[in-house]
Write a protein that holds these residues in place. Structure first.
Motif, PDB file in Angstrom:
ATOM      1  N   ALA A 112       0.858  -1.198   0.098  1.00  0.00           N
ATOM      2  CA  ALA A 112      -0.053  -0.111  -0.195  1.00  0.00           C
ATOM      3  C   ALA A 112       0.967   1.348   0.075  1.00  0.00           C
ATOM      4  N   LYS A 113       2.150   1.294  -0.207  1.00  0.00           N
ATOM      5  CA  LYS A 113       3.117   2.223  -0.148  1.00  0.00           C
ATOM      6  C   LYS A 113       3.100   2.989   1.160  1.00  0.00           C
ATOM      7  N   SER A 114       2.973   2.286   2.103  1.00  0.00           N
ATOM      8  CA  SER A 114       3.019   2.977   3.385  1.00  0.00           C
ATOM      9  C   SER A 114       4.605   3.238   3.936  1.00  0.00           C
ATOM     10  N   LYS A 115       4.662   4.292   4.753  1.00  0.00           N
ATOM     11  CA  LYS A 115       5.899   4.600   5.381  1.00  0.00           C
ATOM     12  C   LYS A 115       6.508   3.475   6.027  1.00  0.00           C
ATOM     13  N   SER A 116       5.614   2.899   6.906  1.00  0.00           N
ATOM     14  CA  SER A 116       5.993   1.694   7.538  1.00  0.00           C
ATOM     15  C   SER A 116       5.816   0.454   7.102  1.00  0.00           C
ATOM     16  N   LYS A 117       6.512  -0.518   6.916  1.00  0.00           N
ATOM     17  CA  LYS A 117       6.278  -1.771   6.365  1.00  0.00           C
ATOM     18  C   LYS A 117       6.163  -2.909   7.424  1.00  0.00           C
ATOM     19  N   TYR A 118       5.764  -2.611   8.576  1.00  0.00           N
ATOM     20  CA  TYR A 118       5.445  -3.397   9.652  1.00  0.00           C
ATOM     21  C   TYR A 118       4.039  -3.315  10.180  1.00  0.00           C
ATOM     22  N   THR A 119       3.558  -4.279  10.869  1.00  0.00           N
ATOM     23  CA  THR A 119       2.695  -4.384  11.574  1.00  0.00           C
ATOM     24  C   THR A 119       2.422  -5.018  12.919  1.00  0.00           C
ATOM     25  N   PHE A 120       1.381  -5.038  13.484  1.00  0.00           N
ATOM     26  CA  PHE A 120       1.546  -5.494  14.861  1.00  0.00           C
ATOM     27  C   PHE A 120       1.007  -6.950  15.054  1.00  0.00           C
ATOM     28  N   ASN A 121       1.719  -7.720  15.761  1.00  0.00           N
ATOM     29  CA  ASN A 121       1.768  -9.024  16.145  1.00  0.00           C
ATOM     30  C   ASN A 121       1.339  -9.232  17.608  1.00  0.00           C
ATOM     31  N   LEU A 122       0.290  -9.427  18.299  1.00  0.00           N
ATOM     32  CA  LEU A 122       0.107  -9.431  19.712  1.00  0.00           C
ATOM     33  C   LEU A 122      -0.041 -11.095  19.951  1.00  0.00           C
ATOM     34  N   ASN A 123       0.710 -11.900  20.493  1.00  0.00           N
ATOM     35  CA  ASN A 123       0.524 -13.091  20.688  1.00  0.00           C
ATOM     36  C   ASN A 123       1.531 -13.679  21.857  1.00  0.00           C
ATOM     37  N   GLN A 124       1.856 -12.869  22.741  1.00  0.00           N
ATOM     38  CA  GLN A 124       2.826 -13.382  23.678  1.00  0.00           C
ATOM     39  C   GLN A 124       2.683 -12.494  24.935  1.00  0.00           C
ATOM     40  N   THR A 125       3.294 -13.262  26.128  1.00  0.00           N
ATOM     41  CA  THR A 125       3.201 -12.585  27.334  1.00  0.00           C
ATOM     42  C   THR A 125       4.539 -12.228  27.805  1.00  0.00           C
ATOM     43  N   ALA A 126       4.642 -10.926  28.326  1.00  0.00           N
ATOM     44  CA  ALA A 126       6.030 -10.713  28.795  1.00  0.00           C
ATOM     45  C   ALA A 126       5.767 -11.101  30.582  1.00  0.00           C
ATOM     46  N   VAL A 127       7.058 -11.697  31.001  1.00  0.00           N
ATOM     47  CA  VAL A 127       7.038 -11.928  32.530  1.00  0.00           C
ATOM     48  C   VAL A 127       7.874 -11.319  33.219  1.00  0.00           C
ATOM     49  N   PHE A 128       7.438 -10.712  34.264  1.00  0.00           N
ATOM     50  CA  PHE A 128       8.206  -9.800  35.136  1.00  0.00           C
ATOM     51  C   PHE A 128       8.596 -10.193  36.486  1.00  0.00           C
ATOM     52  N   LYS A 129       9.697 -10.063  36.985  1.00  0.00           N
ATOM     53  CA  LYS A 129       9.973 -10.332  38.467  1.00  0.00           C
ATOM     54  C   LYS A 129      10.777  -9.080  39.096  1.00  0.00           C
ATOM     55  N   ASP A 130      10.001  -8.532  40.196  1.00  0.00           N
ATOM     56  CA  ASP A 130      10.647  -7.454  40.907  1.00  0.00           C
ATOM     57  C   ASP A 130      10.395  -6.308  39.718  1.00  0.00           C
ATOM     58  N   MET A 131       9.423  -6.115  38.862  1.00  0.00           N
ATOM     59  CA  MET A 131       9.124  -5.201  37.911  1.00  0.00           C
ATOM     60  C   MET A 131      10.276  -5.048  36.854  1.00  0.00           C
ATOM     61  N   LYS A 132      11.037  -6.222  36.739  1.00  0.00           N
ATOM     62  CA  LYS A 132      12.047  -6.415  35.673  1.00  0.00           C
ATOM     63  C   LYS A 132      11.749  -7.462  34.411  1.00  0.00           C
ATOM     64  N   LEU A 133      11.658  -7.281  33.402  1.00  0.00           N
ATOM     65  CA  LEU A 133      11.363  -8.216  32.226  1.00  0.00           C
ATOM     66  C   LEU A 133      12.327  -9.251  32.400  1.00  0.00           C
ATOM     67  N   VAL A 134      11.990 -10.605  32.701  1.00  0.00           N
ATOM     68  CA  VAL A 134      12.629 -11.731  32.716  1.00  0.00           C
ATOM     69  C   VAL A 134      12.525 -12.639  31.408  1.00  0.00           C
ATOM     70  N   GLY A 135      11.390 -12.650  30.856  1.00  0.00           N
ATOM     71  CA  GLY A 135      11.304 -13.371  29.572  1.00  0.00           C
ATOM     72  C   GLY A 135       9.864 -13.241  29.055  1.00  0.00           C
ATOM     73  N   TYR A 136       9.707 -14.240  28.297  1.00  0.00           N
ATOM     74  CA  TYR A 136       8.502 -14.428  27.577  1.00  0.00           C
ATOM     75  C   TYR A 136       7.785 -15.701  27.379  1.00  0.00           C
ATOM     76  N   LEU A 137       6.447 -15.643  27.381  1.00  0.00           N
ATOM     77  CA  LEU A 137       5.556 -16.883  27.182  1.00  0.00           C
ATOM     78  C   LEU A 137       5.053 -16.659  25.859  1.00  0.00           C
ATOM     79  N   ASN A 138       5.122 -18.002  25.040  1.00  0.00           N
ATOM     80  CA  ASN A 138       4.616 -18.029  23.512  1.00  0.00           C
ATOM     81  C   ASN A 138       3.183 -18.072  23.679  1.00  0.00           C
ATOM     82  N   ASP A 139       2.615 -17.846  22.320  1.00  0.00           N
ATOM     83  CA  ASP A 139       1.239 -17.918  22.478  1.00  0.00           C
ATOM     84  C   ASP A 139       0.320 -19.018  23.143  1.00  0.00           C
TER      85      ASP A 139
END
Length: 383
Positions: free
Chosen positions: A192-219
């Motif tokens: 579509a000749k967009s300035k951005s060639k990317y889109t959103f993919n929302l399918n994972q979970t960010a895991v935090f410990k002591d308010m710091k990111l430590v890893g992810y869970l898959n879909d």
């Protein structure tokens, strides 16, 4: 009385016209050295009405740098001709670098500011900065980040609002999680000749410990985690049935869970009871689902698979992260507070070594509009 009423009913003396405010639809926060970088996405109201050229953007982006969030907002305000209005903000993006460093120092601003919208969704941008998500052009929405809000409401993945984040951050016996977004290439948007060639993919979970990111869970693990925490609204499972070729697709809904904490000797144990109903939405086998015995086959298969995979997922979180994202400690806090007071000082270690058992009660209630696959001949169908 007329004079008193005239003084009390002063009219809209505190009104603010839309022409005087800058509507912040989304914002992001990143880290650069010892400074934070904040970016906002501001809607242009006149361009939402369709009375301007289609080539013009319906929003613009502005950035500020500061030692804290308030300093960033003051810097951004100095670049705008209208007063910032954040009460309409739908999403807040956090860059992965900042998430891994820790977000404890930036959360206070959002909880303290009375203009904060506590229904704002909070998400981590996996492997990229938060501001990168604000640059995505999404063709279905006037404001691109509105797509993220709709995805959170529609798809049913890990949806965490500012209220949820603050509650888990200050709660007893539970660590925060957030939805995680990947910015992936999109051939449709590129064409579509967009300035951005990317889109959103929302399918994972960010895991935090002591308010710091430590890893992810898959879909898949995210769905199981939501079921364990009682937050799964809808989940799709693909099952390979024993002794039959092909697979079936099942949508699970009306889920619930009960967690029973126990202390036996020196061991802490949790019995997790998962319950749900579902319907068959795809049949790629030779089976005729007008026969009730195949309902039972699907139920038994899903029960066995979910039990096994949930225990495996919990064990991996215990081993890799030692982060109680399931709220097991919270169950002790609510059901046996006296015992919790003895356990909470060393809960990370106790959680990592806890024994968890899972049982599943699933009922298949529908099989769609047809029994056997309609593309099969009569002799190919197993009745």
């Amino acid at each position: 009385m007329l004079i008193v009423l005239a003084l009390v009913c002063a009219g809209c003396n505190d009104r603010t016209e839309i022409n005087d405010i800058a509507l912040v639809m989304a914002s992001s926060i990143d880290v650069r050295g010892d400074r934070y970088v904040g970016t906002i996405q501001v809607a242009v109201p006149s361009r939402q009405l369709g009375n301007v050229s289609q080539d013009r953007e319906t929003y613009f982006i502005e950035t500020g740098i500061g030692k804290n969030v308030q300093e960033i907002m003051e810097q951004i305000q100095g670049k705008l001709s209208r007063r910032l209005f954040i009460s309409h903000r739908r999403v807040l993006f956090i860059g992965e670098k900042l998430a891994r460093k820790g977000i404890k120092d930036i959360i206070d601003h959002y909880s303290r500011n009375p203009k904060t919208r506590f229904r704002t969704f909070v998400l981590v941008i996996k492997e990229q900065e938060g501001k990168d998500a604000l640059k995505i052009n999404y063709p279905l929405e006037f404001i691109p980040t509105e797509a993220v809000r709709e995805m959170e409401n529609l798809i049913g993945h890990t949806s965490v609002t500012m209220r949820d984040l603050l509650n888990s951050a200050s709660g007893e016996g539970i660590e925060p999680v957030m939805g995680a977004i990947e910015l992936i290439p999109s051939p449709q948007i590129a064409s579509a000749k967009s300035k951005s060639k990317y889109t959103f993919n929302l399918n994972q979970t960010a895991v935090f410990k002591d308010m710091k990111l430590v890893g992810y869970l898959n879909d898949y693990d995210s769905k199981l985690m939501l079921w364990v925490t009682g937050k799964m609204k809808r989940g799709i499972f693909t099952l390979q049935l024993p002794k039959h070729k092909g697979n079936v697709g099942v949508i699970v809904h009306r889920t619930s869970r009960v967690i029973v904490p126990k202390v036996e000797g020196n061991k802490v144990k949790f019995d997790i009871h998962l319950k749900g109903e579902g319907k068959l939405v795809e049949n790629n086998t030779e089976l005729d689902f007008t026969n009730p015995k195949y309902f039972y086959l699907v139920e038994d298969t899903l029960t066995r698979v979910v039990r096994k995979d949930t225990e495996k997922m919990i064990a991996e979180v215990q081993k890799k992260y030692s982060a109680d994202i399931f709220g097991f400690g919270d169950q002790f806090y609510k059901k046996n507070n006296k015992k919790w007071q003895k356990l909470k000082t060393k809960w990370d270690k106790i959680f990592a070594e806890a024994v968890v058992s899972v049982d599943v009660d699933f009922a298949l209630t529908q099989s769609g509009m047809s029994g056997p696959p309609v593309q099969l001949r009569e002799q190919e169908i197993v009745k």
